[in-house]
Design a protein around this motif. Sequence first.
Motif, PDB file in Angstrom:
ATOM      1  N   TYR A  93      47.657  39.702  40.968  1.00  7.54           N
ATOM      2  CA  TYR A  93      46.912  38.603  40.356  1.00  7.54           C
ATOM      3  C   TYR A  93      47.839  38.002  39.312  1.00  7.54           C
ATOM      4  CZ  TYR A  93      42.575  40.544  42.278  1.00  7.54           C
ATOM      5  OH  TYR A  93      41.588  41.000  43.093  1.00  7.54           O
TER       6      TYR A  93
ATOM      7  N   VAL B 132      49.946  40.336  37.185  1.00 10.89           N
ATOM      8  CA  VAL B 132      49.393  41.697  37.212  1.00 10.89           C
ATOM      9  C   VAL B 132      49.488  42.266  38.622  1.00 10.89           C
ATOM     10  CG1 VAL B 132      47.371  43.118  36.749  1.00 10.89           C
ATOM     11  CG2 VAL B 132      47.771  41.045  35.403  1.00 10.89           C
TER      12      VAL B 132
ATOM     13  N   ALA C 187      47.892  44.424  40.715  1.00  9.68           N
ATOM     14  CA  ALA C 187      46.661  45.210  40.812  1.00  9.68           C
ATOM     15  C   ALA C 187      46.836  46.324  41.835  1.00  9.68           C
ATOM     16  CB  ALA C 187      45.488  44.311  41.189  1.00  9.68           C
TER      17      ALA C 187
ATOM     18  N   SER D  22      39.025  53.496  35.811  1.00 10.28           N
ATOM     19  CA  SER D  22      38.716  52.079  35.877  1.00 10.28           C
ATOM     20  C   SER D  22      39.993  51.258  35.738  1.00 10.28           C
ATOM     21  CB  SER D  22      37.725  51.773  34.755  1.00 10.28           C
ATOM     22  OG  SER D  22      37.694  50.417  34.512  1.00 10.28           O
ATOM     23  N   GLY D  23      40.157  50.258  36.595  1.00 11.42           N
ATOM     24  CA  GLY D  23      41.340  49.408  36.548  1.00 11.42           C
ATOM     25  C   GLY D  23      42.496  49.925  37.391  1.00 11.42           C
ATOM     26  N   SER D  24      42.267  50.994  38.166  1.00 13.59           N
ATOM     27  CA  SER D  24      43.372  51.569  38.937  1.00 13.59           C
ATOM     28  C   SER D  24      43.564  50.868  40.283  1.00 13.59           C
ATOM     29  CB  SER D  24      43.151  53.068  39.147  1.00 13.59           C
ATOM     30  OG  SER D  24      41.924  53.305  39.785  1.00 13.59           O
ATOM     31  N   GLY D  25      42.676  49.920  40.624  1.00 14.05           N
ATOM     32  CA  GLY D  25      42.883  49.132  41.832  1.00 14.05           C
ATOM     33  C   GLY D  25      41.968  49.493  42.994  1.00 14.05           C
ATOM     34  N   LYS D  26      40.943  50.308  42.751  1.00 11.62           N
ATOM     35  CA  LYS D  26      40.062  50.738  43.834  1.00 11.62           C
ATOM     36  C   LYS D  26      39.297  49.565  44.440  1.00 11.62           C
ATOM     37  CE  LYS D  26      37.706  53.394  41.030  1.00 11.62           C
ATOM     38  NZ  LYS D  26      38.296  53.099  39.719  1.00 11.62           N
ATOM     39  N   THR D  27      38.660  48.778  43.573  1.00 11.02           N
ATOM     40  CA  THR D  27      37.878  47.652  44.076  1.00 11.02           C
ATOM     41  C   THR D  27      38.776  46.633  44.757  1.00 11.02           C
ATOM     42  OG1 THR D  27      36.199  47.980  42.393  1.00 11.02           O
ATOM     43  CG2 THR D  27      36.305  45.803  43.389  1.00 11.02           C
ATOM     44  N   THR D  28      39.958  46.415  44.182  1.00 16.06           N
ATOM     45  CA  THR D  28      40.907  45.485  44.788  1.00 16.06           C
ATOM     46  C   THR D  28      41.222  45.899  46.222  1.00 16.06           C
ATOM     47  OG1 THR D  28      41.879  45.050  42.636  1.00 16.06           O
ATOM     48  CG2 THR D  28      43.208  44.489  44.557  1.00 16.06           C
TER      49      THR D  28
HETATM   50  N1  LIG Z   1      40.223  38.546  39.977  1.00 14.49           N
HETATM   51  C1  LIG Z   1      41.129  39.165  39.216  1.00 14.49           C
HETATM   52  N2  LIG Z   1      42.009  38.460  38.473  1.00 14.49           N
HETATM   53  C2  LIG Z   1      42.930  39.080  37.709  1.00 14.49           C
HETATM   54  N3  LIG Z   1      43.066  40.394  37.604  1.00 14.49           N
HETATM   55  C3  LIG Z   1      42.232  41.173  38.313  1.00 14.49           C
HETATM   56  C4  LIG Z   1      41.212  40.598  39.150  1.00 14.49           C
HETATM   57  N4  LIG Z   1      40.522  41.604  39.735  1.00 14.49           N
HETATM   58  C5  LIG Z   1      41.088  42.742  39.278  1.00 14.49           C
HETATM   59  N5  LIG Z   1      42.103  42.488  38.432  1.00 14.49           N
HETATM   60  C6  LIG Z   1      42.947  43.488  37.768  1.00 14.49           C
HETATM   61  O1  LIG Z   1      43.453  44.348  38.749  1.00 14.49           O
HETATM   62  C7  LIG Z   1      43.442  45.699  38.310  1.00 14.49           C
HETATM   63  C8  LIG Z   1      42.635  46.567  39.248  1.00 14.49           C
HETATM   64  O2  LIG Z   1      41.279  46.208  39.175  1.00 14.49           O
HETATM   65  P1  LIG Z   1      40.158  46.853  40.083  1.00 14.49           P
HETATM   66  O3  LIG Z   1      40.632  46.885  41.478  1.00 14.49           O
HETATM   67  O4  LIG Z   1      38.876  46.134  39.818  1.00 14.49           O
HETATM   68  O5  LIG Z   1      40.082  48.327  39.499  1.00 14.49           O
HETATM   69  P2  LIG Z   1      38.972  49.452  39.718  1.00 14.49           P
HETATM   70  O6  LIG Z   1      38.015  49.008  40.770  1.00 14.49           O
HETATM   71  O7  LIG Z   1      39.754  50.657  40.112  1.00 14.49           O
HETATM   72  O8  LIG Z   1      38.309  49.641  38.398  1.00 14.49           O
HETATM   73  C9  LIG Z   1      42.897  45.669  36.894  1.00 14.49           C
HETATM   74  O9  LIG Z   1      43.985  45.668  36.014  1.00 14.49           O
HETATM   75  C10 LIG Z   1      42.159  44.373  36.835  1.00 14.49           C
HETATM   76  O10 LIG Z   1      42.157  43.872  35.525  1.00 14.49           O
END
Ligand SMILES: Nc1ncnc2c1ncn2[C@@H]1O[C@H](COP(=O)(O)OP(=O)(O)O)[C@@H](O)[C@H]1O
Lengths: 364, 265
Positions: free
Chosen positions: A15, A18, A20, A40-46
Amino acid sequence: MTTNKLSLQQVSKAYGYVDALHPTDLNVAESEFVTLLGPSGSGKTTLLKIIAGMERPSGGRVFINGRDTTETPVRERDLGMVFQNYALMPHLSVFDNVAFPLKVRKTGAEEIRRKVGEALGTVQLAHLADRKPQALSGGQQQRVSIARAIVYNPSLVLMDEPLGALDKKLREQLQHEIKQLHERLGITILYVTHDQQEAMSMSDRIALMNEGRIEQLGAPRELYFSPKTAFAADFLGNSNFIEATVSEVSAAATRCRLSGGEELLAPRRDGVRQGDAVRLMVRPEHIRLIGGDGAAEDNVLTASSLGPTFFGDALEIRAQIADGSEVSVKVANNFEVAAAAPGQPLRLGWSSDHTHLFASGSGR
Amino acid sequence: MRFLTKNLSLPVIVTWLIYVFLLVPSLVVIPISFGTSNELVFPPQDWGLDLYRRALDPAEGWLAAAGRSMVLGILATTIALLMGVPAAYGLSRSRFPGQKALTFMLMSPIFAPTIVVALALYLYFATLGMTGTMAALAMSHAVVITPFILVTTLSGLKHLDRNIENAAMVMGATRLQIFFHVVLPALKGSVLTGGLFAFLLSFDEVIVSWFIARSDQPTLPVKMYSSIQWEISPVLSAISTFLVAITVVGSVVAAFISSAETDGI
Ligand SMILES: Nc1ncnc2c1ncn2[C@@H]1O[C@H](COP(=O)(O)OP(=O)(O)O)[C@@H](O)[C@H]1O
Ligand SMILES: [Mg+2]
């Protein structure tokens, strides 16, 4: 290749500046339960969003059922998904919510009735079919959403922290139900959580994520008993870290010296040389309290008790060792607490097999 | 004593005075409308329904004007809903180049001086030879009220959980299916409220209608306005009372809908 329900090849996501997700490989076999575990923030949802097609990867390919779906629209990926906040349609009844994916597929009315009935039966909600989602408890709503995700037999079901909004008791109950569902129906599940106990109790394999990378991938036992990094050791289960310097490397073991003068043995580890600063890790439940001159373990430290804490199912004793750092020991709850009163001298012993050695400064 | 000073502080008194000052003129027409005089007088000397009888007399043309405004309001609101709701959905759920510019363009009738909008629409429809037609009136009003539909729909969309749409998409629904079966039912309240306000705006509109409508077929507000220019007929008080009633009923219904929506019904 075709046996893998999901296959990720060098999938990455940035992103802006960043990262991700760094280039990542992951295979999920048919009927497997794989969990993405990480803070949290480790990239799981991504990662999950890329698989679902809601985010476009910056690089790499996504294969679902052996088919390259990197460019496939979300709705044609044949996936099911369960969200943390249920994402049920508020204007539809429980029945119509579960029927939605079937209606979209132009399934016949009779078959819809049968399949929705079956799915609701599976999650024990057949009696609430006519209710609106708002009239259900959180646990019931999540069961509806699970029924909705499995009713059309998708290749792979994605679950993003599905129990994150529920209280502890309900969470444990649903963990059990999801696990049973997985075993009974043989569905393939990619599950996301930041709760290490949840991951260990449910998964066939865990992909431990840290800062946009899979740090370690393996069965829960493998991650727990053979963590490859201090981060993995710290994130799964409880752990004691002890700073030391390597004093001797032999074919069988690594001998380390603490700043307090004691020596501890750890298994041999490639790349570790004499004089290296290292961190040793031992789990609280692997440490024994050795009375008097009882049978010695190959690792023994003397310590001074800081007092016991009662946890119901177990007792934790915190102790201070010679270099000033704290070590916690887990003992049975019928342990005689007077022996661990603050200030009491203790002898801590454990096997060198239960000692893990990591490069100093690694992990959190 | 303390109670009094606390509740009747200067700002509170001033606020109430402003309210009363703003409200009284519109409320004063109500008693006047039940008078019988031939001039606007307050308070009325005699009471009666004379003014209402005159307002409803077909020969006076008020009824036809009201009917015209009603039809116009319904047509314009329909067009505005058909444009504004899908536009709001598209704008809130996608990213494309020129999006900001498009949003600004759709909203511009709010910012631009109405007289300028009216003149522009007049010149446009004059070129097409359409001035004075109901079609031109309806389209002109639609241009003016669409921004309000856009705003209410966008705010409704903001409160809608994006994951519900994501879930529908994963389950295999197309964009169109999602719009009709997921988004629209959930937005029912905001769309109805927006539609109601848009209708009231159209029903109330003078300037654009003045430019576009045929002078012998005026809308209700235009007829009221032009009748004031020659004589201040007390019939206006009866019409105004009717307009106040419509506005109050409309607002109450809208408020009811939006409160029902937040209650999750
Ligand atoms: N739409 C976005 N724009 C910018 N940064 C993002 C976005 N979505 C996630 N991130 C960043 O990507 C990283 C991984 O996020 P995410 O996958 O949501 O983590 P998790 O689900 O493990 O908590 C984080 O640093 C988050 O801030
Ligand atoms: Mg997440």
